[in-house]
Design a protein around this motif. Structure first.
Motif, short mmCIF file in Angstrom:
data_model
loop_
_atom_site.label_atom_id
_atom_site.label_comp_id
_atom_site.label_asym_id
_atom_site.label_seq_id
_atom_site.Cartn_x
_atom_site.Cartn_y
_atom_site.Cartn_z
N THR A 89 0.83 -1.22 0.00
CA THR A 89 0.00 0.00 0.00
C THR A 89 0.86 1.27 0.00
O THR A 89 0.37 2.34 -0.38
CB THR A 89 -0.94 0.02 1.22
OG1 THR A 89 -0.18 -0.24 2.41
CG2 THR A 89 -2.02 -1.04 1.09
N ASP A 90 2.12 1.17 0.44
CA ASP A 90 3.02 2.34 0.41
C ASP A 90 3.43 2.70 -1.02
O ASP A 90 3.88 3.81 -1.28
CB ASP A 90 4.29 2.07 1.25
CG ASP A 90 3.99 2.07 2.74
OD1 ASP A 90 2.94 2.62 3.13
OD2 ASP A 90 4.79 1.50 3.51
N LYS A 91 3.31 1.73 -1.91
CA LYS A 91 3.72 1.97 -3.31
C LYS A 91 2.54 2.27 -4.23
O LYS A 91 2.67 3.02 -5.19
CB LYS A 91 4.49 0.75 -3.84
CG LYS A 91 5.81 0.53 -3.13
CD LYS A 91 6.48 -0.77 -3.55
CE LYS A 91 7.81 -0.93 -2.79
NZ LYS A 91 8.40 -2.26 -2.95
N ILE A 92 1.39 1.65 -3.91
CA ILE A 92 0.20 1.82 -4.75
C ILE A 92 -0.24 3.29 -4.78
O ILE A 92 -0.30 3.95 -3.74
CB ILE A 92 -0.96 0.92 -4.24
CG1 ILE A 92 -0.57 -0.55 -4.38
CG2 ILE A 92 -2.25 1.20 -4.98
CD1 ILE A 92 -1.46 -1.50 -3.57
N GLY A 93 -0.53 3.79 -5.97
CA GLY A 93 -0.99 5.18 -6.12
C GLY A 93 0.14 6.18 -6.28
O GLY A 93 -0.10 7.37 -6.45
N LYS A 94 1.38 5.68 -6.21
CA LYS A 94 2.53 6.58 -6.37
C LYS A 94 3.22 6.31 -7.70
O LYS A 94 3.02 5.27 -8.32
CB LYS A 94 3.53 6.36 -5.22
CG LYS A 94 2.97 6.77 -3.87
CD LYS A 94 3.99 6.55 -2.77
CE LYS A 94 3.40 6.99 -1.42
NZ LYS A 94 4.21 6.53 -0.30
N ASP A 95 4.04 7.27 -8.12
CA ASP A 95 4.91 7.07 -9.28
C ASP A 95 6.26 6.58 -8.78
O ASP A 95 6.83 7.16 -7.85
CB ASP A 95 5.11 8.39 -10.05
CG ASP A 95 3.94 8.69 -10.97
OD1 ASP A 95 2.90 8.02 -10.83
OD2 ASP A 95 4.05 9.60 -11.80
N ILE A 96 6.75 5.51 -9.37
CA ILE A 96 8.07 4.98 -9.01
C ILE A 96 8.93 5.11 -10.26
O ILE A 96 8.60 4.55 -11.31
CB ILE A 96 7.98 3.51 -8.54
CG1 ILE A 96 7.10 3.44 -7.28
CG2 ILE A 96 9.37 2.93 -8.28
CD1 ILE A 96 6.74 2.03 -6.84
N GLN A 97 10.00 5.90 -10.16
CA GLN A 97 10.86 6.22 -11.30
C GLN A 97 10.02 6.71 -12.49
O GLN A 97 10.25 6.34 -13.65
CB GLN A 97 11.72 5.01 -11.68
CG GLN A 97 12.66 4.61 -10.54
CD GLN A 97 13.77 3.66 -10.96
OE1 GLN A 97 14.23 3.70 -12.09
NE2 GLN A 97 14.21 2.80 -10.05
N GLY A 98 9.00 7.50 -12.15
CA GLY A 98 8.18 8.14 -13.18
C GLY A 98 7.07 7.28 -13.76
O GLY A 98 6.37 7.69 -14.68
#
Length: 208
Positions: free
Chosen positions: A116-125
């Protein structure tokens, strides 16, 4: 033209080597030199390149720039492929940071994870979605290739969900399990533990 997988692998290695030689300003290279740099026999290099219509001059070798362009045309993609990566753990993040993943042949359109800490975010764009939304997002973005870097126990479920979208044509599987996919889907597996076992086996028998 039906090309064997090992031949394609060697072709990719020739291309990478020639890219390096072009950058270094080398004008000519022999099959012997290419073989030594890639640990292939010179006869194998000559055979592979003649198969694709490129003949070196005896005693001269191959023109580096011309051969590089020739192999680039063979490996060229007719369009940009859309890719989804499932599993943004240590391996997934390492792949995203790998220079070879910056290519004009494909674009990573979506990431998927259960964290859940990664979902909804951009990772390396690149946007990261919930793994629960794989089939929906893959269909929406018309993703054709899936890279799987999840634990083995989750890999088949991930593949099944992605294939439900109806757009996936190929899967690159890094999970240490064999996947079952329909016959019209290309499956390539990168099992690091198997490759290591193979290396250790050959090392053990090398001096026998």
């Amino acid at each position: 033209m039906k090309i064997a997988e090992p031949t394609v692998e060697r072709l990719v290695q020739y291309h990478r080597l020639l890219e390096q030689l072009v950058a270094e300003g080398q004008k000519v290279v022999s099959s012997q030199e290419m073989g030594e740099m890639l640990s292939f026999k010179a006869s194998q290099v000559r055979k592979d390149l003649s198969y694709f219509g490129e003949i070196g001059k005896r005693g001269v070798g191959y023109h580096v720039d011309r051969l590089h362009k020739h192999i680039s045309r063979i490996l060229a993609s007719p369009r940009k492929w859309s890719i989804g990566l499932v599993g943004v753990g240590k391996l997934g993040e390492a792949l995203l940071g790998y220079k070879a993943f910056q290519s004009e042949k494909f674009r990573i359109e979506a990431l998927f994870d259960v964290d859940t800490d990664k979902i909804g975010k951009d990772i390396q764009g690149i946007p990261c979605y919930s793994s629960d939304a794989i089939s929906e997002i893959v269909r929406e973005k018309k993703i054709e290739v899936i890279i799987i870097t999840v634990p083995g126990a989750a890999a088949q479920h991930v593949a099944d969900e992605a294939l439900q979208a109806g757009t996936v044509k190929g899967i690159l599987n890094f999970a240490p399990v064999s996947l079952s996919v329909p016959g019209d889907v290309l499956l390539a597996a990168v099992d690091i533990s198997v490759e290591l076992e193979k290396l250790l086996f050959f090392l053990k028998h090398k001096d026998e």
